[in-house]
Design a protein around this motif. Structure first.
Motif, short mmCIF file in Angstrom:
data_model
loop_
_atom_site.label_atom_id
_atom_site.label_comp_id
_atom_site.label_asym_id
_atom_site.label_seq_id
_atom_site.Cartn_x
_atom_site.Cartn_y
_atom_site.Cartn_z
N LEU A 124 0.80 -1.11 0.07
CA LEU A 124 0.09 0.00 -0.02
C LEU A 124 0.79 1.09 0.19
CD1 LEU A 124 -2.89 1.54 0.39
CD2 LEU A 124 -2.46 1.29 2.82
N SER A 131 1.20 7.85 5.96
CA SER A 131 -0.17 7.74 6.69
C SER A 131 -1.12 8.34 5.67
CB SER A 131 0.13 8.96 7.63
OG SER A 131 0.97 8.67 8.73
N ASP A 132 -0.76 9.20 4.61
CA ASP A 132 -1.95 9.41 3.83
C ASP A 132 -2.10 8.44 2.62
OD1 ASP A 132 -3.66 10.87 2.17
OD2 ASP A 132 -2.04 12.79 1.76
N ALA A 133 -2.65 7.37 3.13
CA ALA A 133 -2.74 6.30 2.23
C ALA A 133 -3.40 6.53 0.79
CB ALA A 133 -3.04 5.00 3.05
N THR A 157 6.90 -5.92 4.19
CA THR A 157 7.61 -6.85 5.07
C THR A 157 7.42 -8.25 4.32
OG1 THR A 157 6.41 -5.47 6.91
CG2 THR A 157 7.24 -7.62 7.52
N PHE A 232 -9.21 1.34 -2.12
CA PHE A 232 -8.92 2.22 -0.72
C PHE A 232 -9.68 1.52 0.48
CE2 PHE A 232 -9.20 5.61 2.30
CZ PHE A 232 -7.80 5.93 2.56
N LYS A 233 -10.98 1.27 0.12
CA LYS A 233 -12.02 0.61 1.21
C LYS A 233 -11.37 -0.71 1.57
CE LYS A 233 -16.18 2.48 1.69
NZ LYS A 233 -17.65 3.22 1.14
N MET A 237 -10.29 -1.85 5.51
CA MET A 237 -11.05 -2.96 5.93
C MET A 237 -10.01 -3.88 6.38
SD MET A 237 -14.34 -3.09 3.87
CE MET A 237 -15.15 -4.43 4.24
N LEU A 239 -6.77 -3.27 7.02
CA LEU A 239 -5.93 -2.68 8.23
C LEU A 239 -6.82 -2.76 9.61
CD1 LEU A 239 -4.24 0.30 6.42
CD2 LEU A 239 -3.02 -1.77 7.43
N SER A 314 -13.31 -0.32 13.89
CA SER A 314 -11.91 0.44 13.60
C SER A 314 -11.54 1.45 14.93
CB SER A 314 -12.13 1.70 12.67
OG SER A 314 -12.93 1.34 11.47
N TYR A 363 4.37 0.89 12.06
CA TYR A 363 3.83 0.27 10.77
C TYR A 363 2.37 0.12 11.15
CZ TYR A 363 5.56 -4.24 12.50
OH TYR A 363 5.92 -5.54 13.01
N GLU A 364 1.76 -0.44 10.01
CA GLU A 364 0.32 -0.49 9.86
C GLU A 364 -0.56 0.45 10.58
OE1 GLU A 364 -1.31 -4.68 10.38
OE2 GLU A 364 0.66 -5.55 9.62
N GLY A 365 -0.10 1.49 10.17
CA GLY A 365 -0.60 3.02 10.50
C GLY A 365 0.08 3.26 11.93
N VAL A 369 -2.16 8.06 13.40
CA VAL A 369 -2.97 7.68 12.79
C VAL A 369 -3.87 7.12 13.64
CG1 VAL A 369 -3.72 6.31 10.76
CG2 VAL A 369 -2.00 8.10 10.30
N1 CAA Z 1 -13.38 0.94 6.58
C1 CAA Z 1 -14.21 1.13 5.38
N2 CAA Z 1 -14.10 2.29 4.79
C2 CAA Z 1 -13.35 3.14 5.40
C3 CAA Z 1 -12.57 2.94 6.37
C4 CAA Z 1 -12.40 1.67 7.03
N3 CAA Z 1 -11.94 1.54 8.28
N4 CAA Z 1 -11.77 4.04 6.56
C5 CAA Z 1 -12.10 5.04 5.79
N5 CAA Z 1 -13.18 4.40 4.90
C6 CAA Z 1 -13.59 4.89 3.71
C7 CAA Z 1 -14.43 6.01 4.14
O1 CAA Z 1 -15.88 5.62 4.41
C8 CAA Z 1 -14.24 6.63 2.73
O2 CAA Z 1 -15.28 6.13 1.84
P1 CAA Z 1 -16.33 7.31 1.25
O3 CAA Z 1 -15.47 8.22 0.18
O4 CAA Z 1 -17.07 6.31 0.24
O5 CAA Z 1 -17.07 8.17 1.98
C9 CAA Z 1 -13.04 6.53 2.30
O6 CAA Z 1 -12.64 5.22 2.76
C10 CAA Z 1 -12.10 7.71 2.64
O7 CAA Z 1 -12.02 7.73 3.92
P2 CAA Z 1 -11.33 9.06 4.71
O8 CAA Z 1 -11.87 10.31 3.94
O9 CAA Z 1 -11.54 8.72 6.28
O10 CAA Z 1 -9.87 8.91 4.25
P3 CAA Z 1 -8.66 9.60 4.60
O11 CAA Z 1 -7.92 9.94 3.36
O12 CAA Z 1 -8.71 10.51 5.59
O13 CAA Z 1 -7.68 8.67 5.59
C11 CAA Z 1 -6.71 7.27 7.19
C12 CAA Z 1 -7.70 7.81 6.61
C13 CAA Z 1 -7.28 6.63 8.41
C14 CAA Z 1 -5.79 8.24 7.70
C15 CAA Z 1 -6.06 6.10 6.33
O14 CAA Z 1 -5.31 6.97 5.45
C16 CAA Z 1 -5.10 5.31 7.00
O15 CAA Z 1 -5.30 4.49 7.68
N6 CAA Z 1 -3.72 5.69 6.82
C17 CAA Z 1 -2.63 4.85 7.47
C18 CAA Z 1 -2.03 3.65 6.42
C19 CAA Z 1 -1.58 2.58 7.08
O16 CAA Z 1 -1.96 2.02 7.97
N7 CAA Z 1 -0.62 2.11 6.39
C20 CAA Z 1 0.30 1.02 6.55
C21 CAA Z 1 0.33 -0.10 5.62
S1 CAA Z 1 0.99 -1.41 5.86
C22 CAA Z 1 2.64 -1.49 6.50
O17 CAA Z 1 2.87 -0.67 7.36
C23 CAA Z 1 3.76 -2.17 5.88
C24 CAA Z 1 3.77 -3.50 6.26
O18 CAA Z 1 4.28 -4.54 5.71
C25 CAA Z 1 3.69 -4.07 7.86
#
Ligand code: CAA
Length: 399
Positions: A124, A131-133, A157, A232-233, A237, A239, A314, A363-365, A369
């Motif tokens: 992702l 953070s701004d995924a 990972t 994105f959804k 879901m 995470l 969440s 990680y994983e947010g 976040v």
């Molecule tokens: N479940 C379902 N839908 C969701 C949701 C959830 N938990 N969260 C948001 N959505 C949906 C919203 O309903 C919205 O949908 P609509 O447009 O239809 O209304 C859409 O997604 C956009 O939502 P937001 O406006 O809330 O999105 P945002 O841009 O403000 O971002 C955020 C929200 C929570 C900051 C998200 O970007 C986020 O979680 N960022 C962190 C990313 C992350 O965890 N990255 C780690 C990657 S993995 C890793 O680390 C590597 C590894 O290998 C371990």
């Protein structure tokens, strides 16, 4: 807390503990130094039937939930945080398929993951999209019955040891978040290469890589769920369901560090008595144990909520991740302190816990976040409180 677990869950926990003690603990320091992947542990996990617990039975898994995943990750991480996440990341990589795959995709990809024959990674984040995924820029442009991927992913990972990769890319760059789609890629796809391995502070037993896509053509059948715009959804879901696994890694690391601190403080003598008998250290150990128990309770309850099929998961998933991983960092740091100068040396096992714990807050947010997710959920949850309580805030009686 074990008295609240089912007989089956206790069995998974006991088997994971045995794998941790027999196969992980003796090798943890060597893998930390060499960075070599612990394939012997993968074999042991297969032998002890601990792979693919979270995958439904019809696709070759155990049909268990996030709670059992957490129990296993906790035990593995108690012995080595890197090996703990190497296991947990298979859940992160396969949840997108379980949640959004077509029947054919589930039939094809899940059974080998469930058996532990194939490892899976999750793509992702990008260099400029963490953070701004939703700001990712990797594209997947349709070309007849294929999609052509261009761009790169960061922080994968299990990157160089996986066979399957769930990858998020823009199929419609003009639509932003709503133009993101998910794909399942296989390792040998032309135009797809696993790039640089990061030289990380902790979890050194597991590779964390970049992924590169250079005119990488995949058939339309690689589009997750056969639908564009739902990526994105699907990632969010995923995470929500995977974050308890990181939280469990935090609980395991905290527990492991605490056990070393207890042992050391009991054995080490200063001023003619064991250092554990000093009140300052007793208070420190008491705080560590209390924080671990609280973290464990929160993580298990977030996992249970997810397993119940509840819709709004969440907030609790984020709460468990924040609390357990902040606890891991605090407990590991206090445990290093308890070891004094020896805690700072690699001859002793404790400094590794502190290095491994740090990434769990990131990680994983990031934990920032997670607080954002919790804050947004609270605002939503409490928006009608004014009407429900039927009391005006300014109507407190005057003093
Ligand atoms: N479940 C379902 N839908 C969701 C949701 C959830 N938990 N969260 C948001 N959505 C949906 C919203 O309903 C919205 O949908 P609509 O447009 O239809 O209304 C859409 O997604 C956009 O939502 P937001 O406006 O809330 O999105 P945002 O841009 O403000 O971002 C955020 C929200 C929570 C900051 C998200 O970007 C986020 O979680 N960022 C962190 C990313 C992350 O965890 N990255 C780690 C990657 S993995 C890793 O680390 C590597 C590894 O290998 C371990």
């Amino acid at each position: 807390m074990s008295d609240q677990l089912s007989k089956e869950s206790l069995e998974y926990q006991a088997r994971a503990r045995e794998v941790a003690e027999r196969y992980i603990r003796p090798l943890a320091a060597a893998h930390d130094r060499s960075g070599e992947y612990a394939w012997a542990v993968v074999d042991a996990l297969k032998e002890y039937e601990l792979t693919g617990l979270w995958i439904p039975k019809e696709y070759g898994g155990h049909g268990r939930g996030v709670l059992d995943l957490c129990l296993v990750v906790e035990q593995l991480s108690r012995a080595c945080g890197g090996i703990g996440v190497a296991y947990a990341v298979n859940a992160l990589g396969s949840f997108p398929i379980i949640l959004g795959g077509t029947e054919e995709q589930k039939q094809h990809y899940l059974p080998p993951i469930a058996k532990g024959e194939k490892l899976v990674a999750f793509g992702l984040s990008e260099k400029a999209s963490g953070s701004d995924a939703g700001s990712l820029i990797t594209t997947a442009i349709q070309d007849g019955d294929h999609y052509v991927l261009n761009g790169e992913k960061k922080w994968n990972t299990n990157g160089e040891v996986a066979t399957y990769y769930t990858v998020y890319a823009l199929t419609d760059p003009d639509k932003g978040i709503r133009g993101i789609s998910a794909f399942i890629l296989e390792r040998n796809t032309p135009g797809f290469t696993v790039g640089k391995r990061e030289d990380t502070m902790g979890i050194r037993a597991v590779p964390v890589n970049e992924l590169h896509f250079d005119n990488c053509r995949v058939p339309a059948s690689a589009l997750l769920g056969g639908k564009t715009g739902t990526g994105f959804k699907n990632a969010m879901m995923t995470l929500d369901r995977a974050r308890p696994g990181v939280a469990a890694q935090g609980v395991g690391l905290a527990q492991g560090a605490f056990e070393w601190a207890m042992r050391y403080a009991s054995e080490r003598k200063q001023f003619g008595q064991s250092v554990s008998s000093f009140q300052a250290n007793q208070f420190c150990l008491a705080d560590m144990a209390t924080q671990i128990e609280a973290a464990r309770a929160l993580v298990y309850s977030s996992a249970r909520l997810i397993d119940s099929g509840a819709k709004n998961i969440s907030k609790l998933a984020a709460m468990g991740k924040v609390f357990a991983t902040d606890t891991a960092m605090k407990v590991a740091t206090d445990a290093v302190q308890m070891f004094g100068g020896y805690g700072f040396c690699r001859d002793y096992p404790i400094e590794k816990y502190m290095r491994d714990a740090k990434i769990t807050q990131i990680y994983e947010g990031t934990n920032q976040v997670q607080r954002m997710v919790i804050g947004r959920a609270l605002t939503n949850e409490y928006k009608n409180l004014d009407k429900e309580l039927d009391v005006k805030i300014e109507h407190f009686p005057e003093a």
